[in-house]
Motif scaffolding. Structure first.
Motif, PDB file in Angstrom:
ATOM      1  N   SER A 135      -3.506  87.892  68.360  1.00  0.00           N
ATOM      2  CA  SER A 135      -2.610  86.791  68.695  1.00  0.00           C
ATOM      3  C   SER A 135      -3.027  85.514  67.962  1.00  0.00           C
ATOM      4  CB  SER A 135      -2.628  86.570  70.211  1.00  0.00           C
ATOM      5  OG  SER A 135      -1.622  85.676  70.609  1.00  0.00           O
ATOM      6  N   PHE A 136      -4.325  85.225  67.936  1.00  0.00           N
ATOM      7  CA  PHE A 136      -4.858  84.036  67.275  1.00  0.00           C
ATOM      8  C   PHE A 136      -4.513  84.020  65.791  1.00  0.00           C
ATOM      9  CE2 PHE A 136      -8.150  82.021  64.744  1.00  0.00           C
ATOM     10  CZ  PHE A 136      -8.378  80.808  65.374  1.00  0.00           C
ATOM     11  N   PHE A 137      -4.888  85.085  65.080  1.00  0.00           N
ATOM     12  CA  PHE A 137      -4.699  85.112  63.631  1.00  0.00           C
ATOM     13  C   PHE A 137      -3.235  85.280  63.241  1.00  0.00           C
ATOM     14  CE2 PHE A 137      -9.268  86.246  63.643  1.00  0.00           C
ATOM     15  CZ  PHE A 137      -9.715  85.315  62.729  1.00  0.00           C
ATOM     16  N   ASN A 138      -2.508  86.136  63.968  1.00  0.00           N
ATOM     17  CA  ASN A 138      -1.129  86.402  63.614  1.00  0.00           C
ATOM     18  C   ASN A 138      -0.248  85.163  63.754  1.00  0.00           C
ATOM     19  OD1 ASN A 138       1.315  88.988  64.532  1.00  0.00           O
ATOM     20  ND2 ASN A 138       1.146  87.670  62.773  1.00  0.00           N
ATOM     21  N   LEU A 139      -0.411  84.436  64.856  1.00  0.00           N
ATOM     22  CA  LEU A 139       0.446  83.269  65.065  1.00  0.00           C
ATOM     23  C   LEU A 139       0.024  82.092  64.200  1.00  0.00           C
ATOM     24  CD1 LEU A 139       2.934  83.430  66.895  1.00  0.00           C
ATOM     25  CD2 LEU A 139       1.240  85.210  67.350  1.00  0.00           C
ATOM     26  N   GLY A 140      -1.270  82.018  63.857  1.00  0.00           N
ATOM     27  CA  GLY A 140      -1.697  81.020  62.874  1.00  0.00           C
ATOM     28  C   GLY A 140      -1.059  81.289  61.517  1.00  0.00           C
ATOM     29  N   ALA A 141      -0.952  82.580  61.175  1.00  0.00           N
ATOM     30  CA  ALA A 141      -0.301  82.961  59.916  1.00  0.00           C
ATOM     31  C   ALA A 141       1.177  82.588  59.929  1.00  0.00           C
ATOM     32  CB  ALA A 141      -0.463  84.462  59.680  1.00  0.00           C
ATOM     33  N   TRP A 142       1.838  82.798  61.068  1.00  0.00           N
ATOM     34  CA  TRP A 142       3.247  82.413  61.179  1.00  0.00           C
ATOM     35  C   TRP A 142       3.413  80.912  60.933  1.00  0.00           C
ATOM     36  CZ3 TRP A 142       7.550  84.959  60.911  1.00  0.00           C
ATOM     37  CH2 TRP A 142       7.644  86.280  61.357  1.00  0.00           C
ATOM     38  N   TRP A 189      -4.405  79.397  50.892  1.00  0.00           N
ATOM     39  CA  TRP A 189      -5.630  79.940  51.462  1.00  0.00           C
ATOM     40  C   TRP A 189      -5.518  80.115  52.978  1.00  0.00           C
ATOM     41  CZ3 TRP A 189      -9.435  82.636  49.714  1.00  0.00           C
ATOM     42  CH2 TRP A 189      -9.824  82.544  48.374  1.00  0.00           C
ATOM     43  N   THR A 190      -4.891  79.161  53.647  1.00  0.00           N
ATOM     44  CA  THR A 190      -4.729  79.278  55.108  1.00  0.00           C
ATOM     45  C   THR A 190      -3.914  80.510  55.458  1.00  0.00           C
ATOM     46  OG1 THR A 190      -4.834  76.870  55.376  1.00  0.00           O
ATOM     47  CG2 THR A 190      -3.878  78.139  57.185  1.00  0.00           C
ATOM     48  N   LEU A 191      -2.787  80.699  54.796  1.00  0.00           N
ATOM     49  CA  LEU A 191      -1.943  81.859  55.066  1.00  0.00           C
ATOM     50  C   LEU A 191      -2.677  83.158  54.758  1.00  0.00           C
ATOM     51  CD1 LEU A 191       0.793  83.047  55.865  1.00  0.00           C
ATOM     52  CD2 LEU A 191       1.588  82.635  53.510  1.00  0.00           C
ATOM     53  N   THR A 192      -3.383  83.201  53.635  1.00  0.00           N
ATOM     54  CA  THR A 192      -4.108  84.412  53.240  1.00  0.00           C
ATOM     55  C   THR A 192      -5.203  84.759  54.239  1.00  0.00           C
ATOM     56  OG1 THR A 192      -3.682  83.953  50.886  1.00  0.00           O
ATOM     57  CG2 THR A 192      -5.463  85.489  51.404  1.00  0.00           C
ATOM     58  N   ILE A 193      -5.984  83.767  54.649  1.00  0.00           N
ATOM     59  CA  ILE A 193      -7.091  84.011  55.583  1.00  0.00           C
ATOM     60  C   ILE A 193      -6.575  84.506  56.927  1.00  0.00           C
ATOM     61  CG2 ILE A 193      -8.870  82.849  56.959  1.00  0.00           C
ATOM     62  CD1 ILE A 193      -9.411  81.081  54.473  1.00  0.00           C
ATOM     63  N   PHE A 194      -5.522  83.890  57.436  1.00  0.00           N
ATOM     64  CA  PHE A 194      -5.015  84.293  58.747  1.00  0.00           C
ATOM     65  C   PHE A 194      -4.350  85.670  58.699  1.00  0.00           C
ATOM     66  CE2 PHE A 194      -6.000  80.043  59.945  1.00  0.00           C
ATOM     67  CZ  PHE A 194      -6.104  80.050  61.327  1.00  0.00           C
ATOM     68  N   LEU A 195      -3.744  86.023  57.580  1.00  0.00           N
ATOM     69  CA  LEU A 195      -3.181  87.373  57.451  1.00  0.00           C
ATOM     70  C   LEU A 195      -4.295  88.416  57.359  1.00  0.00           C
ATOM     71  CD1 LEU A 195      -0.228  86.656  55.006  1.00  0.00           C
ATOM     72  CD2 LEU A 195      -0.025  87.491  57.359  1.00  0.00           C
ATOM     73  N   ALA A 196      -5.365  88.096  56.635  1.00  0.00           N
ATOM     74  CA  ALA A 196      -6.499  89.013  56.554  1.00  0.00           C
ATOM     75  C   ALA A 196      -7.154  89.193  57.928  1.00  0.00           C
ATOM     76  CB  ALA A 196      -7.527  88.499  55.545  1.00  0.00           C
ATOM     77  N   GLY A 197      -7.288  88.088  58.676  1.00  0.00           N
ATOM     78  CA  GLY A 197      -7.823  88.191  60.037  1.00  0.00           C
ATOM     79  C   GLY A 197      -6.927  89.019  60.935  1.00  0.00           C
ATOM     80  N   SER A 198      -5.613  88.914  60.744  1.00  0.00           N
ATOM     81  CA  SER A 198      -4.670  89.718  61.522  1.00  0.00           C
ATOM     82  C   SER A 198      -4.860  91.207  61.231  1.00  0.00           C
ATOM     83  CB  SER A 198      -3.227  89.310  61.183  1.00  0.00           C
ATOM     84  OG  SER A 198      -2.980  87.969  61.512  1.00  0.00           O
ATOM     85  N   ALA A 199      -5.121  91.539  59.975  1.00  0.00           N
ATOM     86  CA  ALA A 199      -5.340  92.944  59.608  1.00  0.00           C
ATOM     87  C   ALA A 199      -6.554  93.519  60.333  1.00  0.00           C
ATOM     88  CB  ALA A 199      -5.523  93.057  58.093  1.00  0.00           C
ATOM     89  N   LEU A 200      -7.640  92.761  60.351  1.00  0.00           N
ATOM     90  CA  LEU A 200      -8.854  93.224  61.036  1.00  0.00           C
ATOM     91  C   LEU A 200      -8.627  93.346  62.542  1.00  0.00           C
ATOM     92  CD1 LEU A 200     -11.527  91.082  59.132  1.00  0.00           C
ATOM     93  CD2 LEU A 200     -11.028  93.522  58.820  1.00  0.00           C
ATOM     94  N   ALA A 201      -7.940  92.370  63.121  1.00  0.00           N
ATOM     95  CA  ALA A 201      -7.694  92.385  64.566  1.00  0.00           C
ATOM     96  C   ALA A 201      -6.775  93.534  64.969  1.00  0.00           C
ATOM     97  CB  ALA A 201      -7.088  91.053  65.002  1.00  0.00           C
ATOM     98  N   ALA A 202      -5.769  93.840  64.137  1.00  0.00           N
ATOM     99  CA  ALA A 202      -4.870  94.950  64.442  1.00  0.00           C
ATOM    100  C   ALA A 202      -5.621  96.270  64.450  1.00  0.00           C
ATOM    101  CB  ALA A 202      -3.730  94.997  63.425  1.00  0.00           C
ATOM    102  N   GLY A 203      -6.506  96.461  63.490  1.00  0.00           N
ATOM    103  CA  GLY A 203      -7.315  97.680  63.474  1.00  0.00           C
ATOM    104  C   GLY A 203      -8.198  97.793  64.703  1.00  0.00           C
ATOM    105  N   ALA A 204      -8.784  96.666  65.122  1.00  0.00           N
ATOM    106  CA  ALA A 204      -9.652  96.668  66.302  1.00  0.00           C
ATOM    107  C   ALA A 204      -8.860  96.964  67.568  1.00  0.00           C
ATOM    108  CB  ALA A 204     -10.363  95.323  66.429  1.00  0.00           C
ATOM    109  N   TYR A 205      -7.632  96.425  67.679  1.00  0.00           N
ATOM    110  CA  TYR A 205      -6.823  96.671  68.874  1.00  0.00           C
ATOM    111  C   TYR A 205      -6.449  98.142  68.987  1.00  0.00           C
ATOM    112  CZ  TYR A 205      -3.333  96.038  72.531  1.00  0.00           C
ATOM    113  OH  TYR A 205      -2.640  96.117  73.722  1.00  0.00           O
TER     114      TYR A 205
END
Length: 482
Positions: A390-397, A357-373
């Motif tokens: 940066s927050f969501f992507n590195l948490g996913a890593w 769940w942690t990996l999935t949530i942070f990857l989904a947040g990365s998707a939203l943040a990339a679109g916003a950037y």
């Protein structure tokens, strides 16, 4: 009676189980710090090249094609290094490969500072990549094999958090060294020689994996290492059953619920040569592992494509938007700082809601943040969306490095994590070439839309991975996917 005989006569706990039931001790902390410094130096090197590319675009007027080749050469080396590093780690040891990788990429980075042309820099970046690619999966495998089972995921996220420190250091060096004058980038790369010297610390000061030593029949060495960790925890060495567990305040069965009825592969290896042979014959593409291997490879590919496509190019793309070199690097430094709370959040969540769940949530947040950037049209929006990415992507890593080693048995753990990382590096090889094409075709909006899509696909694949929270590393069976 030898140490080996004493250990094998223990009626309750294998060496792996004795390590798993321990609390987090100062010895664990020293090992995490030593591994983390190596991790941070790796991140510093990867981060530095993005600033060097931006500086060379100003001072050497290199083309986008040259910039892509410089970045991709390193990633090509990383793809090969990750795969070979994992294979070597399962054969000559995690510690030896860890030290060798630091030496290789440290010396090659220092030599890059003397490059007189693009071709030489590209060749040296390939050699740098060989070391960089091998170091990360090997370091995470080594640390996961020592971390207490109850908090293994959290410890690996802590390890991955050192990446943020390294990238921040790269941003500081880029801002205050690489941006200073025509030869500033050379001094920045010269600083990158530090890992070569640190390799001696790793080789002389870190223990070898106990599980690896047992697989190689080096039981006396394995026993000595386990006893040192037990002494650090204030536990009488020797795996003395209930009394030892009681001294630690943790019952061994809490960290290995099925240990009583399902002997671990390490225990089987000690008890029966045929059982050990069965473990060694296991493949990452066997019936019980192929599903998780495929999903892990998808996650690695997509996260590499999006992360390196974005962060390697962010300084240069900011220059293309009209910001000068110093301001571009300053924005990148601010965005990089958001990695730290990302790791902190992932480290907490991974033992609360689990790895998947942690990996999935942070990857989904990365998707939203990339679109916003991609759609950001002001300095405030650029920084806000960049920090979110940066927050969501590195948490996913962090979550990804935690879950990888837990998916495989000891005999193929290095191979499994290294192969997934190697496959992912193919995407990081492609990303530097892809970005200029996407930007030329549809501006930065299209490029970050592609990254958002890749993050979303990675999130879907991550959700199919088995949950390993709280399980001992040896609690694995090839009979079925879980």
């Amino acid at each position: 009676m030898s140490e080996h005989d004493a250990a094998t006569q223990s009626p309750t706990l294998t060496r792996a189980e004795r390590l798993d039931r321990l609390p987090f001790t100062r010895r664990h902390g020293r090992m995490l710090g030593a591994s983390g410094i190596g991790w941070a130096l790796d991140a510093m090197d990867v981060g530095l090249i993005s600033f060097v590319i931006a500086a060379l675009s100003v001072h050497w007027q290199i083309t986008k094609g040259d910039a892509s080749m410089i970045a991709s050469a390193g990633f090509a080396g990383m793809a090969i290094g990750a795969t070979l590093g994992g294979l070597l780690a399962d054969r000559i040891g995690r510690r030896n490969v860890f030290a060798l990788t630091l030496l290789v990429y440290g010396l090659a980075t220092g030599a890059s500072a003397l490059a007189g042309g693009v071709a030489v820099l590209i060749a040296l970046r390939f050699v740098v990549g060989l070391g960089l690619g091998a170091e990360l999966p090997v370091a995470s495998t080594l640390m996961s094999e020592f971390a207490p089972a109850r908090i293994r995921g959290r410890v690996i996220v802590w390890l991955e958090a050192f990446w943020a420190l390294g990238w921040i250091l790269a941003a500081v060096i880029g801002t205050f060294v690489a941006a200073e004058g025509e030869n500033g980038w050379r001094w920045a790369l010269a600083i990158g020689m530090v890992p070569a010297f640190y390799s001696l610390v790793v080789r002389l000061g870190m223990p070898e994996s106990v599980r690896f030593l047992e697989k190689k029949g080096r039981h006396d060495e394995a026993e000595q290492i386990v006893q040192r960790f037990e002494e650090s925890a204030g536990i009488e060495p020797g795996g003395g059953g209930a009394s030892a567990a009681g001294d630690s305040g943790v019952d061994a069965r809490e960290t290995s619920p099925s240990a009583a009825t399902n002997p671990s592969p390490s225990a089987a290896a000690n008890a029966s040569p045929s059982a050990a042979a069965t473990v060694h014959r296991e493949s990452i593409w066997s019936r019980g592992l192929r599903g998780r291997t495929a999903a892990l490879w998808v996650v690695w590919f997509c996260i590499n494509l999006s992360y390196y496509g974005a962060f390697i190019w962010i300084p240069t793309l900011l220059v293309d938007r009209g910001f000068d070199l110093t301001k571009s690097f300053t924005f990148t430094l601010i965005i990089t700082l958001a990695q730290i709370p990302g790791y902190a959040a992932a480290a907490w969540l991974i033992e609360v809601i689990g790895r998947r769940w942690t990996l999935t949530i942070f990857l989904a947040g990365s998707a939203l943040a990339a679109g916003a950037y991609g759609m950001a049209d002001s300095e405030t929006m650029i920084i806000a969306a960049g920090c979110a990415l940066s927050f969501f992507n590195l948490g996913a890593w962090g979550a990804l490095y935690a879950i990888g080693p837990e998916l495989y048995p000891t005999a193929v753990r290095g191979t499994g994590t290294g192969a997934a990382a190697g496959f992912g590096r193919i995407a990081s090889l492609l990303a530097p070439f892809l970005v200029p094409v996407l930007v030329a075709t549809g501006t930065q909006v299209l490029a970050f839309a592609v990254f958002a899509g890749a993050f979303a696909l990675a999130a879907a694949a991550a959700f199919t991975l088995p949950e390993q929270r709280g399980r001992a590393l040896e609690e694995w069976t090839g009979a079925s996917e879980e």
